[in-house]
Write an enzyme that holds these catalytic residues in place. Structure first.
Site, mmCIF file in Angstrom:
data_model
loop_
_atom_site.group_PDB
_atom_site.id
_atom_site.type_symbol
_atom_site.label_atom_id
_atom_site.label_comp_id
_atom_site.label_asym_id
_atom_site.label_seq_id
_atom_site.Cartn_x
_atom_site.Cartn_y
_atom_site.Cartn_z
ATOM 1 N N ASP A 62 0.869 -1.175 0.000
ATOM 2 C CA ASP A 62 0.000 0.000 0.000
ATOM 3 C C ASP A 62 0.904 1.223 0.000
ATOM 4 O OD1 ASP A 62 -1.584 2.205 0.726
ATOM 5 O OD2 ASP A 62 -2.914 0.998 1.969
ATOM 6 N N SER A 142 -2.413 14.047 -13.803
ATOM 7 C CA SER A 142 -3.657 14.070 -14.574
ATOM 8 C C SER A 142 -3.892 15.454 -15.158
ATOM 9 C CB SER A 142 -4.839 13.707 -13.674
ATOM 10 O OG SER A 142 -6.078 13.889 -14.343
ATOM 11 N N TYR A 155 -10.271 15.219 -6.031
ATOM 12 C CA TYR A 155 -9.315 14.499 -6.875
ATOM 13 C C TYR A 155 -8.464 15.498 -7.649
ATOM 14 C CZ TYR A 155 -7.520 11.773 -10.821
ATOM 15 O OH TYR A 155 -6.706 11.203 -11.768
ATOM 16 N N LYS A 159 -4.231 15.976 -7.587
ATOM 17 C CA LYS A 159 -3.348 15.895 -8.751
ATOM 18 C C LYS A 159 -2.582 17.203 -8.949
ATOM 19 C CE LYS A 159 -3.928 11.641 -9.978
ATOM 20 N NZ LYS A 159 -2.811 10.669 -9.892
#
Length: 252
Positions: A62, A142, A155, A159
C-alpha cells in the site's frame, strides 16, 4: 533496448496505466517490480511479463503506508541489485459528484494515495539514488491537475498537489542528478473510468468526454506507457520538472 540494464518500480501496476508502463518497460529491457494492493492482478502482470521473455517481480504494498513503501524500495535492490526508476502511478479517486457529497474518509484516501505516496517513495528511494549518483521519478498525475472540471474537485486538488510536488522535487534534487517528471493523461480506459464518469461506462457518457478531446478518443495505457518510456530513458537525460500532457489536446 532503451532501458537495458535499468531496474524500475511501477506502483499500481496490476491494471490500467501501470500495467501498460510495466510491460512496456520490460519490453525495452528493464527489470520491473510490479506493485499493487490487488495481489491476483499484480501477480498476473508479473507472470505475463516473464512469459513474454522479460524480468519481473510482484511486490504487494500500500503506497500510503511507510513500512510497505520501505519494503517496496528494498525489493529490487535485494533481488536485482539496484534501482534506477520509480514510477508513482498508483491512484485513487472519489466518484464524480458534488464536492460536498464526498466523505472525509474518501478525501483522506485520495490524498494518501495520490500525494502522500510521493513523500514516501522519495523518503526511501532518494537516499539510494543519491548514493549511486542519480535516478528517475515519474509521477502519473492528470489533466485534472491543470484544467480541473466540476464533480472531481478533491481528486483535482490532489493531482495539482502531485504536479507541484514533483516540480519542487525536480528543483531540489537536480544537483543530485535525480530527475523528476510528470505525465498528465486525460481520462482513460482504466479501472477508475466509471468513477470519473460518475456512472456506468456508456457510449453516451463517453461521448461527452470525447467531445472535449480534439484527437477524438480517451487515453489508452500504451499512450501513457510510451511517454513514461521516453522520460525514463537516457534520451530524456536533460529533462526534469516537466509535465507532459498525454491528452489528445484536452488542455489546449
Amino acid at each position: 533496448m532503451r532501458l537495458k540494464d535499468k531496474i524500475a518500480i511501477v506502483t499500481g501496476a496490476g491494471s490500467g496505466f501501470g500495467e501498460g508502463i510495466a510491460k512496456r518497460f520490460a519490453e525495452e529491457g528493464a527489470k520491473v517490480v510490479v506493485n499493487d494492493i490487488h495481489i491476483a492482478s499484480g501477480e498476473r502482470v508479473a507472470r505475463q511479463i516473464e512469459a513474454a521473455g522479460g524480468t519481473a517481480l510482484f511486490v504487494y504494498g500500500d503506497v500510503s503506508k511507510d513500512a510497505d513503501v520501505a519494503a517496496l524500495i528494498r525489493a529490487p535492490i535485494e533481488r536485482f541489485g539496484g534501482l534506477h526508476i520509480v514510477v508513482n502511478n498508483a491512484g485513487y479517486t472519489h466518484r464524480n459528484r458534488p464536492m460536498l457529497e464526498v466523505s472525509e474518509e474518501e478525501f483522506d484516501r485520495i490524498y494518501q494515495v495520490n500525494v502522500k505516496s510521493l513523500f514516501l517513495t522519495a523518503r526511501h528511494a532518494v537516499p539510494y539514488f543519491r548514493s549511486q549518483g542519480g535516478g528517475v521519478f515519474i509521477t502519473i498525475a492528470s489533466t485534472a491537475g491543470v484544467r480541473p472540471r466540476p464533480g472531481l474537485t478533491w481528486y483535482n486538488g490532489s493531482k495539482g498537489a502531485a504536479i507541484v510536488t514533483s516540480k519542487s522535487m525536480a528543483a531540489e534534487l537536480g544537483p543530485d542528478k535525480i530527475r523528476v517528471n510528470c505525465i498528465n493523461p486525460v481520462m482513460g480506459e482504466t479501472g477508475l473510468l466509471e468513477q470519473f464518469l460518475g456512472g456506468p461506462d456508456t457510449p453516451e457518457r463517453r461521448a461527452k468526454i470525447v467531445a472535449g478531446i480534439p484527437l477524438g478518443r480517451l487515453s489508452k495505457p500504451m499512450d501513457v506507457a510510451n511517454a513514461a518510456l521516453f522520460l525514463a530513458s537516457d534520451e530524456a537525460e536533460f529533462i526534469t520538472g516537466a509535465c507532459l500532457e498525454v491528452d489528445g489536446g484536452r488542455c489546449i
